[in-house]
Enzyme design. Structure first.
Site, short mmCIF file in Angstrom:
data_model
loop_
_atom_site.label_atom_id
_atom_site.label_comp_id
_atom_site.label_asym_id
_atom_site.label_seq_id
_atom_site.Cartn_x
_atom_site.Cartn_y
_atom_site.Cartn_z
N ARG A 177 -39.73 -47.68 104.13
CA ARG A 177 -39.90 -47.17 102.72
C ARG A 177 -40.24 -45.80 102.73
O ARG A 177 -40.09 -45.12 102.05
CB ARG A 177 -40.91 -47.98 102.05
CG ARG A 177 -40.77 -49.55 101.27
CD ARG A 177 -42.04 -50.29 100.95
NE ARG A 177 -42.77 -49.38 99.78
CZ ARG A 177 -42.22 -49.61 98.64
NH1 ARG A 177 -41.23 -50.13 98.27
NH2 ARG A 177 -42.98 -49.00 97.72
N ARG A 181 -38.44 -37.46 108.52
CA ARG A 181 -37.31 -36.28 108.57
C ARG A 181 -37.89 -35.29 109.42
O ARG A 181 -39.11 -34.82 109.77
CB ARG A 181 -37.17 -35.84 107.00
CG ARG A 181 -38.24 -35.56 106.27
CD ARG A 181 -37.71 -34.74 104.92
NE ARG A 181 -37.87 -35.96 104.04
CZ ARG A 181 -38.67 -36.07 103.22
NH1 ARG A 181 -39.92 -35.59 103.06
NH2 ARG A 181 -38.41 -37.06 101.93
N ARG A 256 -50.40 -60.20 98.23
CA ARG A 256 -51.45 -59.27 98.38
C ARG A 256 -51.91 -58.80 97.26
O ARG A 256 -51.19 -58.41 96.42
CB ARG A 256 -50.88 -58.27 99.47
CG ARG A 256 -52.11 -57.45 100.16
CD ARG A 256 -52.65 -58.45 101.37
NE ARG A 256 -53.86 -57.55 101.90
CZ ARG A 256 -54.89 -58.06 102.11
NH1 ARG A 256 -55.20 -59.59 102.19
NH2 ARG A 256 -55.80 -57.46 103.05
N ARG A 287 -56.36 -46.07 99.86
CA ARG A 287 -56.02 -44.77 99.20
C ARG A 287 -56.96 -44.24 98.37
O ARG A 287 -57.84 -45.06 97.81
CB ARG A 287 -55.02 -44.93 98.22
CG ARG A 287 -53.67 -45.30 99.04
CD ARG A 287 -52.31 -45.11 98.23
NE ARG A 287 -52.19 -46.36 97.82
CZ ARG A 287 -50.98 -46.94 97.83
NH1 ARG A 287 -49.83 -46.37 98.35
NH2 ARG A 287 -50.64 -48.29 97.53
N GLU A 308 -58.83 -47.43 96.14
CA GLU A 308 -57.86 -48.40 96.25
C GLU A 308 -58.03 -49.56 97.67
O GLU A 308 -58.06 -49.20 98.56
CB GLU A 308 -56.27 -48.09 96.34
CG GLU A 308 -55.37 -49.43 96.41
CD GLU A 308 -53.87 -48.80 96.08
OE1 GLU A 308 -53.72 -47.90 95.59
OE2 GLU A 308 -53.25 -49.54 96.64
N TYR A 356 -40.30 -56.65 96.44
CA TYR A 356 -41.27 -55.60 96.70
C TYR A 356 -40.47 -54.39 95.97
O TYR A 356 -39.82 -53.52 96.63
CB TYR A 356 -41.28 -55.22 98.10
CG TYR A 356 -42.30 -54.22 98.41
CD1 TYR A 356 -43.07 -53.44 97.39
CD2 TYR A 356 -42.69 -54.08 99.64
CE1 TYR A 356 -43.93 -52.35 97.68
CE2 TYR A 356 -43.73 -53.08 99.82
CZ TYR A 356 -44.31 -52.15 98.92
OH TYR A 356 -45.27 -51.47 99.52
N ASP A 358 -39.51 -51.35 93.36
CA ASP A 358 -40.02 -49.92 92.84
C ASP A 358 -39.68 -50.01 91.36
O ASP A 358 -38.95 -50.86 91.02
CB ASP A 358 -39.58 -48.81 93.55
CG ASP A 358 -40.21 -48.78 94.69
OD1 ASP A 358 -41.48 -49.25 95.01
OD2 ASP A 358 -39.31 -48.20 95.58
N1 UDP Z 1 -47.88 -46.79 105.41
C1 UDP Z 1 -48.89 -46.46 106.44
N2 UDP Z 1 -49.54 -45.63 106.42
C2 UDP Z 1 -49.70 -44.78 105.38
C3 UDP Z 1 -48.74 -45.29 104.31
C4 UDP Z 1 -48.12 -46.33 104.20
O1 UDP Z 1 -48.75 -47.28 107.63
O2 UDP Z 1 -50.21 -43.80 105.28
C5 UDP Z 1 -47.15 -48.08 105.47
C6 UDP Z 1 -47.84 -49.46 105.04
O3 UDP Z 1 -47.62 -50.47 105.83
C7 UDP Z 1 -47.35 -49.54 103.63
C8 UDP Z 1 -46.13 -49.29 103.93
O4 UDP Z 1 -46.00 -48.18 104.59
O5 UDP Z 1 -47.47 -50.94 103.27
C9 UDP Z 1 -45.20 -48.81 102.35
O6 UDP Z 1 -46.08 -47.48 101.93
P1 UDP Z 1 -46.06 -47.18 100.38
O7 UDP Z 1 -46.74 -46.04 100.17
O8 UDP Z 1 -44.42 -47.29 100.05
O9 UDP Z 1 -46.78 -48.34 99.79
P2 UDP Z 1 -46.97 -48.83 98.28
O10 UDP Z 1 -47.12 -47.58 97.51
O11 UDP Z 1 -45.86 -49.72 97.73
O12 UDP Z 1 -48.49 -49.40 98.43
#
Ligand code: UDP
Length: 376
Positions: A177, A181, A256, A287, A308, A356, A358
């Site tokens: 996801r 880059r 989850r 987060r 979070e 999953y 978006d």
């Molecule tokens: N992820 C990570 N470190 C980060 C951010 C994301 O390892 O700092 C991994 C983690 O496994 C997460 C996945 O990338 O579940 C997808 O992140 P995303 O931000 O897309 O998750 P969402 O916003 O859907 O919770």
């Protein structure tokens, strides 16, 4: 109890993006819907409320991003987006790194300045870890994309607390996801269109449901009276949990959950960014959001921050993320087959399809379901 008092054409279970889009499009075609929603509000997990002039996202940060012009134009009928671009910062034991994985991250981690140096470092770490190109799980996928240093500082701890299981037990697609880059570009997404609604997400859904042909009942639990609803309505759009619909007859799918802790401060800027990820395993939250930075033009004076915390899911908690590993995916197939036999029920959304998704994918899927139902 009689529910279909107005000869509704549809019962729509859940007022999130899927159900609301369906109800809106059905009304445009002269069809009458009753929308029932278990919660006290519309919008599903995209729901926002305004506090001190700041849009607070009650179920976690939602940034709309898509490559699908049709979906982007569709949603723009109901709201105006700002030009927010998500640029997440990661905090690993007090060291700060830019996300997603890009030249800034590589420079901060290793000091090299060129894409060539960064790519060589990743190759070296990937080879030392003995990872081949076909990654079987999230850990292998992460190391093969960005090497062991970034994996251990920015991914392992975050992922394992986010999902409550070890990274080798998680599917590889989850880490894909995030963009990787070799440019100095901190945009968290690769999509062409991105933003946050200027007046919050909730008003999108209020506008979509504002029709004489749509009635909305909040605090209404479909499953508490499923038999009557099924008998009375000619067609049902169901966006709740698919396993719950079938009374968990093949067993529980795993989800989850997350919980949030918010605090407001007499300040206009505490952390300097909308989202900071805490990537080490010891800090229990993943987060920290400072909502006013999503808004770009929030009122002055106050700021609100929300932590979070990931948590295990059980039936008393909100299901946020499907856990699409092998066990759950094969279990889901049984439910899917069962669902396909029910011609009068359309299953949609993240929970109805156990995907999953978006936000843009949910709007897109709802518009497809509308096309299937009514033709082009
Ligand atoms: N992820 C990570 N470190 C980060 C951010 C994301 O390892 O700092 C991994 C983690 O496994 C997460 C996945 O990338 O579940 C997808 O992140 P995303 O931000 O897309 O998750 P969402 O916003 O859907 O919770």
């Amino acid at each position: 109890m009689k529910y279909n008092t107005k000869n509704y054409d549809y019962l729509i279970v859940g007022a999130g993006p899927f159900g609301t889009t369906f109800a809106h499009e059905a009304a445009k075609r002269g069809k009458r819907s009753l929308v029932i929603e278990k919660r006290t509000h519309v919008g599903g997990n995209t729901y926002t409320h305004k506090e001190n002039g700041i849009n607070v996202h009650d179920y976690g940060a939602h940034i709309f991003h898509t490559d699908n012009k049709m979906v982007w134009d569709y949603v723009n009928q109901f709201t105006e987006f700002n030009c927010y671009i998500n640029q997440v910062v990661a905090d690993y034991k007090g060291e700060l790194y830019n996300l997603p994985f890009n030249m800034n991250t590589f420079y901060q981690m290793w000091g090299g300045k060129t894409p060539e140096e960064a790519a060589a470092k990743i190759e070296e770490q990937k080879a030392a870890a003995g990872i081949s190109s076909s990654a079987k799980n999230l850990e292998e996928q992460a190391i093969s994309l960005i090497g062991t240093d970034i994996y251990s500082k920015l991914i392992k701890g975050y992922t394992e607390k986010q999902w409550g299981r070890k990274a080798p037990e998680l599917p590889a697609f989850i880490i894909r996801r995030l963009p990787v880059r070799f440019t100095f570009d901190n945009n968290y997404f690769n999509h062409r269109y991105q933003g946050v609604p200027i007046d919050g997400y909730t008003s999108i859904f209020e506008r979509m449901l504002d029709s004489e042909l749509i009635d909305l009942q909040t605090n209404m639990d479909f499953l508490a009276d499923k038999v009557s609803y099924m008998e009375e309505f000619p067609k049902i759009v169901y966006t709740g949990m698919i396993d719950a619909f079938f009374g968990y007859k093949y067993g529980e799918l795993e989800y989850r959950s997350v919980r949030f802790e918010s605090e407001s401060f007499e300040s206009e800027n505490i952390q300097g960014n909308a989202v900071i990820n805490y990537t080490d395993a010891e800090i229990p939250f993943t987060r920290l959001m400072e909502w006013r930075h999503f808004d770009q033009k929030a009122d002055k004076g106050k700021t609100i921050l929300t932590k979070e915390y990931p948590q295990d899911w059980d039936r008393t908690k909100e299901a946020y993320y499907p856990v699409n590993d092998a066990r759950n995916s094969s279990l889901f197939k049984f439910y899917r087959e069962e669902a396909d036999k029910l011609r009068k029920i359309i299953f949609g959304g993240r929970l109805g399809n156990y995907q999953y998704y978006d936000m843009d994918q949910v709007f897109g899927a709802a518009l497809k379901a509308v096309e299937k139902e009514f033709g082009k």
